[in-house]
Enzyme design. Structure first.
Site, PDB file in Angstrom:
ATOM      1  N   CYS A  79       0.828  -1.210   0.000  1.00 45.39           N
ATOM      2  CA  CYS A  79       0.000   0.000   0.000  1.00 45.39           C
ATOM      3  C   CYS A  79       0.867   1.268   0.000  1.00 45.39           C
ATOM      4  O   CYS A  79       1.496   1.568  -1.003  1.00 45.39           O
ATOM      5  CB  CYS A  79      -0.987  -0.068   1.159  1.00 45.39           C
ATOM      6  SG  CYS A  79      -2.423   0.952   0.850  1.00 45.39           S
ATOM      7  N   HIS A 172      -3.379  -5.134   1.783  1.00 42.45           N
ATOM      8  CA  HIS A 172      -2.725  -5.354   3.085  1.00 42.45           C
ATOM      9  C   HIS A 172      -2.672  -6.833   3.462  1.00 42.45           C
ATOM     10  O   HIS A 172      -3.477  -7.274   4.292  1.00 42.45           O
ATOM     11  CB  HIS A 172      -3.496  -4.594   4.177  1.00 42.45           C
ATOM     12  CG  HIS A 172      -3.260  -3.127   4.172  1.00 42.45           C
ATOM     13  ND1 HIS A 172      -2.292  -2.518   4.946  1.00 42.45           N
ATOM     14  CD2 HIS A 172      -3.856  -2.137   3.459  1.00 42.45           C
ATOM     15  CE1 HIS A 172      -2.305  -1.222   4.727  1.00 42.45           C
ATOM     16  NE2 HIS A 172      -3.246  -0.955   3.836  1.00 42.45           N
ATOM     17  N   GLU A 174      -0.798  -8.282   5.436  1.00 40.96           N
ATOM     18  CA  GLU A 174      -0.458  -8.451   6.862  1.00 40.96           C
ATOM     19  C   GLU A 174      -1.698  -8.373   7.752  1.00 40.96           C
ATOM     20  O   GLU A 174      -1.635  -8.710   8.934  1.00 40.96           O
ATOM     21  CB  GLU A 174       0.590  -7.403   7.286  1.00 40.96           C
ATOM     22  CG  GLU A 174       0.074  -5.991   7.555  1.00 40.96           C
ATOM     23  CD  GLU A 174      -0.298  -5.209   6.300  1.00 40.96           C
ATOM     24  OE1 GLU A 174      -0.230  -5.755   5.177  1.00 40.96           O
ATOM     25  OE2 GLU A 174      -0.683  -4.023   6.446  1.00 40.96           O
TER      26      GLU A 174
END
Ligand code: GLN
Length: 191
Positions: A79, A172, A174
């Site tokens: 991002c 994202h 994560e």
């Protein structure tokens, strides 16, 4: 054991560190130049790209990171991290790192749908779709001949790419329980 630094100036760095630790590597926050020594890889997380850029400059990290990447340090940018690694990005009042030959448009989905989750096909990760979380996300609007596009939305919009040791995505990974994107970084890009 592989040593992966996660740039920890602003944004979603804690989540990257825990996912990397889950995958059995030594992962730690990077805030100082000295912490860039002897890394096997670096992650630049999501957050606010203009803020991260400003903090990188004031912590004297921009040039050091640029040099390490140009000498082959594997890097993952998610991002805002993708924005920072790009060759150029819209509405950035500072220069980007220019580690991957892509142009990006920041905040490309606008206010109406500024965050969403979608099942994304990423052939490099296998058949199972990837649960991709987009938060005020950028998109890739241009890519040079050496860039491999790894994922597109259904309308063809490019949202993940790789050029050599540089891996980027607009979403994202994560923030999910799916470790495949990070595993791809560790096994295929860091190697
Ligand atoms: N909108 C942010 C930017 O332009 C990126 C958002 C994110 O990293 N989730 O920097």
């Amino acid at each position: 054991m592989k040593r992966i630094g996660v740039l920890a100036l602003q944004g979603a760095f804690i989540e990257h560190i825990s996912m990397l630790r889950k995958l059995g590597v030594e992962a730690f926050p990077v805030r100082l130049r000295q912490q860039l020594q002897d890394l096997d890889g670096l992650v630049i997380p999501g957050g606010e790209s203009t803020t991260i850029a400003k903090l990188m400059r004031s912590c004297d990290l921009t040039q050091a990171i640029q040099e390490l990447i140009s000498h082959g340090l594997p890097v993952l940018g998610t991002c805002a991290g993708m924005i920072l690694l790009s060759r150029s990005a819209t509405s950035m009042n500072s220069e980007t790192i220019g580690a991957i030959d892509i142009e990006v448009r920041r905040n490309a989905f606008g206010r109406q749908i500024d965050s969403f989750e979608t099942d994304l096909s990423i052939p490099a990760l296998g058949k199972e779709p990837f649960p991709a979380i987009f938060i005020r996300a950028p998109i890739i609007t241009g890519a040079g001949p050496e860039v491999e596009v790894l994922a597109r939305l259904e309308d063809g919009t490019r949202v993940a790419a790789r050029q050599g040791k540089v891996l980027v995505c607009a979403f994202h990974p994560e923030l999910t329980d799916d470790t495949r994107f990070h595993r791809y970084f560790l096994e295929t890009v860091v190697g």
